[in-house]
Every structure is written in C-alpha cells, then in structure tokens.
Design a protein around this motif. Structure first.
Motif, PDB file in Angstrom:
ATOM      1  N   VAL A  74       8.523   2.923   7.216  1.00  0.00           N
ATOM      2  CA  VAL A  74       8.757   2.173   5.975  1.00  0.00           C
ATOM      3  C   VAL A  74       9.887   2.828   5.201  1.00  0.00           C
ATOM      4  N   LEU A  75      10.661   1.984   4.543  1.00  0.00           N
ATOM      5  CA  LEU A  75      11.694   2.438   3.615  1.00  0.00           C
ATOM      6  C   LEU A  75      11.237   2.046   2.218  1.00  0.00           C
ATOM      7  N   LEU A  76      11.227   3.027   1.328  1.00  0.00           N
ATOM      8  CA  LEU A  76      10.716   2.785  -0.025  1.00  0.00           C
ATOM      9  C   LEU A  76      11.794   3.058  -1.055  1.00  0.00           C
ATOM     10  N   GLY A  77      11.705   2.347  -2.176  1.00  0.00           N
ATOM     11  CA  GLY A  77      12.661   2.564  -3.260  1.00  0.00           C
ATOM     12  C   GLY A  77      12.391   1.601  -4.396  1.00  0.00           C
ATOM     13  N   GLY A  78      13.370   1.462  -5.271  1.00  0.00           N
ATOM     14  CA  GLY A  78      13.258   0.494  -6.362  1.00  0.00           C
ATOM     15  C   GLY A  78      13.380  -0.919  -5.818  1.00  0.00           C
ATOM     16  N   ARG A  79      12.969  -1.916  -6.643  1.00  0.00           N
ATOM     17  CA  ARG A  79      12.972  -3.314  -6.202  1.00  0.00           C
ATOM     18  C   ARG A  79      14.363  -3.788  -5.759  1.00  0.00           C
ATOM     19  N   ALA A 120      -3.263   4.124  10.898  1.00  0.00           N
ATOM     20  CA  ALA A 120      -2.824   5.528  10.882  1.00  0.00           C
ATOM     21  C   ALA A 120      -2.996   6.131   9.486  1.00  0.00           C
ATOM     22  N   LEU A 121      -2.698   5.365   8.453  1.00  0.00           N
ATOM     23  CA  LEU A 121      -2.873   5.886   7.088  1.00  0.00           C
ATOM     24  C   LEU A 121      -4.340   6.206   6.810  1.00  0.00           C
ATOM     25  N   ASP A 122      -5.219   5.369   7.348  1.00  0.00           N
ATOM     26  CA  ASP A 122      -6.655   5.585   7.124  1.00  0.00           C
ATOM     27  C   ASP A 122      -7.221   6.728   7.949  1.00  0.00           C
ATOM     28  N   HIS A 123      -6.693   6.927   9.146  1.00  0.00           N
ATOM     29  CA  HIS A 123      -7.388   7.816  10.091  1.00  0.00           C
ATOM     30  C   HIS A 123      -6.574   9.003  10.601  1.00  0.00           C
ATOM     31  N   HIS A 124      -5.270   8.992  10.453  1.00  0.00           N
ATOM     32  CA  HIS A 124      -4.469  10.005  11.146  1.00  0.00           C
ATOM     33  C   HIS A 124      -3.663  10.911  10.216  1.00  0.00           C
ATOM     34  N   VAL A 125      -3.906  10.851   8.933  1.00  0.00           N
ATOM     35  CA  VAL A 125      -3.143  11.708   8.028  1.00  0.00           C
ATOM     36  C   VAL A 125      -3.806  13.083   7.903  1.00  0.00           C
ATOM     37  N   GLU A 126      -5.059  13.116   7.465  1.00  0.00           N
ATOM     38  CA  GLU A 126      -5.732  14.407   7.283  1.00  0.00           C
ATOM     39  C   GLU A 126      -5.744  15.221   8.575  1.00  0.00           C
ATOM     40  N   ARG A 135       0.820  -1.213   0.000  1.00  0.00           N
ATOM     41  CA  ARG A 135       0.000   0.000   0.000  1.00  0.00           C
ATOM     42  C   ARG A 135       0.854   1.263   0.000  1.00  0.00           C
ATOM     43  N   THR A 136       1.898   1.285   0.825  1.00  0.00           N
ATOM     44  CA  THR A 136       2.718   2.501   0.875  1.00  0.00           C
ATOM     45  C   THR A 136       3.503   2.688  -0.424  1.00  0.00           C
ATOM     46  N   ALA A 137       3.981   1.577  -1.003  1.00  0.00           N
ATOM     47  CA  ALA A 137       4.710   1.682  -2.274  1.00  0.00           C
ATOM     48  C   ALA A 137       3.798   2.305  -3.333  1.00  0.00           C
ATOM     49  N   GLU A 138       2.586   1.801  -3.400  1.00  0.00           N
ATOM     50  CA  GLU A 138       1.596   2.292  -4.371  1.00  0.00           C
ATOM     51  C   GLU A 138       1.245   3.766  -4.094  1.00  0.00           C
ATOM     52  N   LEU A 139       0.949   4.063  -2.833  1.00  0.00           N
ATOM     53  CA  LEU A 139       0.543   5.425  -2.444  1.00  0.00           C
ATOM     54  C   LEU A 139       1.636   6.451  -2.726  1.00  0.00           C
ATOM     55  N   LEU A 140       2.884   6.058  -2.486  1.00  0.00           N
ATOM     56  CA  LEU A 140       3.970   7.036  -2.522  1.00  0.00           C
ATOM     57  C   LEU A 140       4.806   6.945  -3.794  1.00  0.00           C
ATOM     58  N   GLY A 141       4.405   6.056  -4.702  1.00  0.00           N
ATOM     59  CA  GLY A 141       5.018   6.035  -6.025  1.00  0.00           C
ATOM     60  C   GLY A 141       6.372   5.357  -6.114  1.00  0.00           C
ATOM     61  N   GLY A 192      -1.486  12.459  -2.660  1.00  0.00           N
ATOM     62  CA  GLY A 192      -0.955  12.925  -3.945  1.00  0.00           C
ATOM     63  C   GLY A 192       0.222  13.869  -3.738  1.00  0.00           C
ATOM     64  N   GLU A 193       0.082  14.734  -2.754  1.00  0.00           N
ATOM     65  CA  GLU A 193       1.142  15.696  -2.468  1.00  0.00           C
ATOM     66  C   GLU A 193       2.391  14.977  -1.936  1.00  0.00           C
ATOM     67  N   ALA A 194       2.198  13.986  -1.078  1.00  0.00           N
ATOM     68  CA  ALA A 194       3.346  13.231  -0.541  1.00  0.00           C
ATOM     69  C   ALA A 194       4.088  12.546  -1.693  1.00  0.00           C
TER      70      ALA A 194
END
Ligand SMILES: *Cc1c(COP(=O)(O)O)cnc(C)c1O
Length: 370
Positions: A239-244, A274-280, A71-77, A212-214
């Motif tokens: 989470v740590l995100l990056g290429g495969r 937290a992603l569902d309820h604590h971001v906005e 989910r975070t990979a998808e959300l954050l590109g 979208g902004e993130a």
C-alpha cells in the motif's frame, strides 16, 4: 586457498551414501533463507482469499480493496491509501507524485527505490536521484542532506523530496532520527517519503504495540509505502499512503503504470489477513535470526554479524562465498550473497529450521578451514 572441488566431491559422496543407494531419492527439506518474499500463503490466508468479496477496483467498487485501504490509512495515520501490485510500483508512484521532470530526490546509496528498482523514476519520470552515503547505522548525515539540497538556480535540478527506508538492510532506523530528518526536509520545503517495505519489522523490534509504533515511525512523513509480500506472508501487494491529493495523483500514475487491478479483493484479503495474524509474529523471525547468529558466533572462517531484525549477514573468507552458497544449496539451505552472505528469516522458517540451518552452515564452513 583450500581445494573446494575436492571437498565438493567428498560432500557429494557423503550425500550419495546418505541417500541409501543408487536410484533412491531422499526428499530433502529446503530451508529457504534467500528472502522473506519466498513465503507461501498459509491455508487460513488462502481461505480468506477464496472467500473475499470482490468488485472491479479500477471502477472503485472492490469492497475488500477499499477495506484494506481504509484500514491501513486509519492504522498508520494517513488520510488515504492505495493498494499496489508491488513495492516497486508503490515507490515509483510515490516519486512520480512528489516530483516532476527535472526534479530531484535525495536517498541513500543503499535505498531500494534508488538502487534496486531499475531506475524507474529516472526512466519514466525524468526525476534525478541524488544518492548520499549512509553512515554505519544506516542513517544519512543531516549535514550531507543539507549540503545536497540545491539552491533555486537554473543550473540545478529542483530538490523536492527526501526518501528514507526502515528497516534498511534489516537495520531499524531510530524513530528520533526519522523525526529530525523529516523536520530538516520540511524546513527546506522538501517532502519526505518513507519506504517502509519492512515497517512492521521495525515496529515489532521496538517491543511496543506494533501498530501504534508503526504509526509513530511514519508520523513525520508525507507518504509511506508498506509491503505485504515480505515478512507479512501475502503472495503480493503493497500500500502507498499519504494525503488525499497525493493519493489522487498516485492513482493516476498507478493507472499509467498498468497497476490498476480489477477483482483485486482476493489479494487485498491476503493483506488484511496478514494484518490480523502475521504482524506480532514477526518477533518470532527476529528471535530465529538471533538464534541463528548466536549459534554461529566465533566460527572460524565466517564473521557473523549480530542479527538485524529478521536478517543475518556473514562475511566468509575471501573468495569462498560462492562456494559456500553452492554447498549450502546441496545441503538444502538457500541463501544469497557472495562476499557477504545474507540469511533472511520468515513465516515459513521454524525455530527448528533456524537451528538446523545454523548446524548446516557450521558444517559447511568447517570444510573450508580443514
Ligand atoms: C522488496 C522491497 C521493495 C520492493 O518491493 P517489490 O514488491 O519486490 O517490488 C521496496 N523497498 C524495499 C526496502 C524492499 O525491501
């Protein structure tokens, strides 16, 4: 200098009177503004944790961890993501995955991964930092970045990576700057890592749709670290995100660092909640910080800076910082700092708490000016 000890005695006397006589204890509400890490999981979050489906994540079969990563990979590109026990370990694994022994990264003097993480990349990876001064807005001067990229010469470490942070000390670093700095890094063959422990604070501050902004903020970076244990209110986790391929390297380093966690779905469930309820709702923290700063504007004896997302910094008269912090603690308001005090607003601080904290700071600072 005023006489803090006498004033402190007066405060104690007043509190004792307020306490309603010897032997009775007044339950004092604590307004904890030391950090946004102090939040306790909400009932709903605890329920989500209790109900989480789990497996052994080291064997790759905890469905809740997998769901969070996807989910975070998808959300954050990004292509892939890896759940981490802490932001420190997330940054460490990023540095170890981008750089080898004798390599170097550029980062700001105030960068958390350079200054506040025990020098882990140097200790464990033989990776040398090249710290750079921040400009007043928190950015690094592109000319300074360029001047510190070493030529390919055996005298020098190999400069491999540019590390930036957003928010930095609560400041939002402009997205246009991040784009130009990452483009500059790329033009010199450097990778770029974003320490986005408070990425969502930056995203929400824009007033645009936060996910979208993130994604947009992170778009120029090869890797990104995001904390769930700060303003998002989870008890633990990043989470740590990056290429495969990058994430595959980071997975090895996480194992080596002892960060392979087994039934970690109970923790990932908190992050998903937290992603569902604590971001906005981070916007509420920003509003409370602004309210607090406004309420203290112009107070003699305390130079309050304008709120920076969920943080407020304030400079007391020379030598009085520690005293103010202690007296505030007596009144039930916790903050950090000495020469420059820091107040952080979060999930467990209501609007009323922010107003009450401002009132108590005012009362305390007034005692220093007589
Ligand atoms: C808190 C923080 C970290 C580290 O996170 P921990 O979970 O405390 O290890 C990294 N970077 C920044 C900017 C932070 O504020």
């Amino acid at each position: 200098m005023p006489v803090p000890r006498i004033r402190a005695a007066r405060i104690r006397a007043r509190r004792a009177r307020g306490a309603g006589g010897r032997g009775t204890q007044v339950p004092m509400t604590i307004i904890d503004l030391r950090s946004d890490t102090v939040t306790r999981p909400t009932e709903a979050m605890r329920l989500a944790m209790a109900r989480a489906e789990v497996g052994d994540d080291v064997l790759g079969d905890d469905p809740t961890v997998t769901a969070l990563q996807e989910r975070t990979a998808e959300l954050l590109g990004f292509e892939a993501a890896l759940f981490m026990p802490s932001g420190t370990q997330s940054n460490l694994c990023a540095l170890l995955s981008h750089c080898g022994r004798g390599d170097e990264y550029l980062a700001g003097q105030e960068a958390h991964l350079y200054r506040w993480e025990g020098g882990g990349a140097a200790v464990l990876g033989g990776i040398q930092p090249q710290p750079l001064a921040h400009r007043p807005d928190g950015t690094l001067d592109p000319a300074d970045i360029e001047a510190n990229i070493k030529p390919d010469d055996p005298h020098f470490p190999r400069t491999r990576l540019l590390c930036l942070e957003n928010t930095l000390g609560g400041r939002v670093i402009p997205a246009a700057y991040l784009d130009s700095a990452t483009a500059l890094a790329r033009s010199h063959g450097l990778a770029a890592h974003l320490d986005g422990a408070r990425l969502f604070n930056a995203a929400v501050a824009s007033g645009r749709e936060p996910f979208g902004e993130a994604r947009r903020i992170a778009s120029g970076f090869d890797s990104l670290s995001v904390c769930f244990s700060k303003g998002l209110g989870a008890p633990v986790g990043s989470v740590l995100l990056g290429g495969r391929e990058f994430v595959a390297r980071a997975l090895r380093w996480r194992k080596a660092a002892g960060g392979g966690m087994r039934q970690a779905g109970v923790l990932a469930a908190a992050a998903l909640h937290a992603l569902d309820h604590h971001v906005e709702r981070l916007a509420d923290d920003h509003a409370n910080a602004a309210r607090f700063a406004d309420a203290l504007a112009g107070l003699p004896g305390l130079a309050v800076e304008p709120a920076r997302t969920n943080m407020v910094f304030a400079v007391p008269a020379a030598g009085l910082g520690e005293w103010i912090v202690e007296r505030l603690r007596d009144r039930g308001v916790l903050c950090t700092g000495d020469a420059r005090l820091r107040f952080v607003f979060h999930l467990d601080v209501s609007r009323e708490d922010a107003e009450e904290a401002a009132r108590l700071v005012r009362e305390t600072v007034k005692e220093t000016t007589g």
